[in-house]
Motif scaffolding. Structure first.
Motif, PDB file in Angstrom:
ATOM      1  N   SER A  37       0.758  -1.286   0.008  1.00 11.26           N
ATOM      2  CA  SER A  37       0.113  -0.276  -0.083  1.00 11.26           C
ATOM      3  C   SER A  37       0.819   1.141   0.038  1.00 11.26           C
ATOM      4  CB  SER A  37      -1.001  -0.075   1.154  1.00 11.26           C
ATOM      5  OG  SER A  37      -2.074   0.275   0.902  1.00 11.26           O
ATOM      6  N   PRO A  38       0.574   2.276  -0.652  1.00 10.49           N
ATOM      7  CA  PRO A  38       1.301   3.468  -0.759  1.00 10.49           C
ATOM      8  C   PRO A  38       1.639   4.154   0.784  1.00 10.49           C
ATOM      9  CG  PRO A  38      -0.801   3.883  -1.999  1.00 10.49           C
ATOM     10  CD  PRO A  38      -0.826   2.368  -1.469  1.00 10.49           C
ATOM     11  N   ASP A  39       0.388   4.261   1.526  1.00 11.13           N
ATOM     12  CA  ASP A  39       0.382   4.461   2.892  1.00 11.13           C
ATOM     13  C   ASP A  39      -0.808   3.747   3.779  1.00 11.13           C
ATOM     14  OD1 ASP A  39      -1.527   5.946   2.201  1.00 11.13           O
ATOM     15  OD2 ASP A  39      -0.906   7.953   2.312  1.00 11.13           O
ATOM     16  N   VAL A  40      -0.256   3.714   5.060  1.00  2.00           N
ATOM     17  CA  VAL A  40      -1.347   2.869   6.129  1.00  2.00           C
ATOM     18  C   VAL A  40      -1.312   3.721   7.210  1.00  2.00           C
ATOM     19  CG1 VAL A  40      -1.851   0.896   7.156  1.00  2.00           C
ATOM     20  CG2 VAL A  40      -0.867   0.877   4.926  1.00  2.00           C
ATOM     21  N   SER A  41      -2.469   4.101   7.644  1.00  2.00           N
ATOM     22  CA  SER A  41      -2.605   4.637   9.025  1.00  2.00           C
ATOM     23  C   SER A  41      -1.949   3.648  10.237  1.00  2.00           C
ATOM     24  CB  SER A  41      -3.988   5.310   9.322  1.00  2.00           C
ATOM     25  OG  SER A  41      -4.990   4.029   9.445  1.00  2.00           O
ATOM     26  N   VAL A  42      -1.901   4.224  11.354  1.00  3.40           N
ATOM     27  CA  VAL A  42      -1.478   3.531  12.573  1.00  3.40           C
ATOM     28  C   VAL A  42      -2.569   2.989  12.831  1.00  3.40           C
ATOM     29  CG1 VAL A  42      -0.773   3.771  14.866  1.00  3.40           C
ATOM     30  CG2 VAL A  42       0.515   5.001  13.140  1.00  3.40           C
ATOM     31  N   THR A  43      -3.732   3.601  12.857  1.00  3.63           N
ATOM     32  CA  THR A  43      -5.122   2.703  13.259  1.00  3.63           C
ATOM     33  C   THR A  43      -5.156   1.556  12.461  1.00  3.63           C
ATOM     34  OG1 THR A  43      -6.203   4.858  13.743  1.00  3.63           O
ATOM     35  CG2 THR A  43      -7.545   2.879  13.581  1.00  3.63           C
TER      36      THR A  43
END
Length: 131
Positions: A37-43
């Motif tokens: 994934s290009p970016d992932v939230s901490v959540t």
């Protein structure tokens, strides 16, 4: 203070330090998720991995320290991404290497099983002549 940590150390030491940064299953899993994934939230990382927030935070800190991931705050959320696309390449190469090692080990086991002597029956061992 030097511009880049380890700039005056031999390259093999710097490489070893990079691998130390990856040397935990939670950190490897984080890198795998970020590779997809290009970016992932901490959540989302907490949800996907099923680890406590404090534990994940410690591992993310190690990954940041070793320049493997970067973070970005967007409102109240923090998102992580790979610092370099080659981290995903490194994980893919490691997976291929592990596959080769496993195949080689399985081949060695098959060869060892084929070359192993037949088991001796309990009665046969006692009747064998002694020298």
């Amino acid at each position: 203070m030097e511009a880049f940590p380890g700039a005056h150390r031999p390259l093999y030491e710097v490489k070893a330090n990079l691998f130390k940064g990856m040397a935990h299953p939670v950190r490897v899993r984080v890198l795998e998720i970020l590779s997809a994934s290009p970016d992932v939230s901490v959540t989302d990382l907490i949800s996907d991995m099923g680890v406590e927030a404090s534990r994940l935070s410690q591992h993310l800190s190690v990954l940041r320290t070793h320049h493997l991931v970067v973070s970005e705050r967007r409102g109240s959320q923090v998102f992580y991404s790979l610092a370099y696309p080659r981290v995903a390449d490194l994980l893919a190469t490691a997976k291929m290497l592990l596959g080769e090692v496993l195949e080689s080990t399985q081949q060695q086991l098959r060869t060892a099983e084929w070359a192993a002597p037949e088991p001796v029956e309990a009665g046969e061992a006692e009747s064998a002549p002694r020298r």
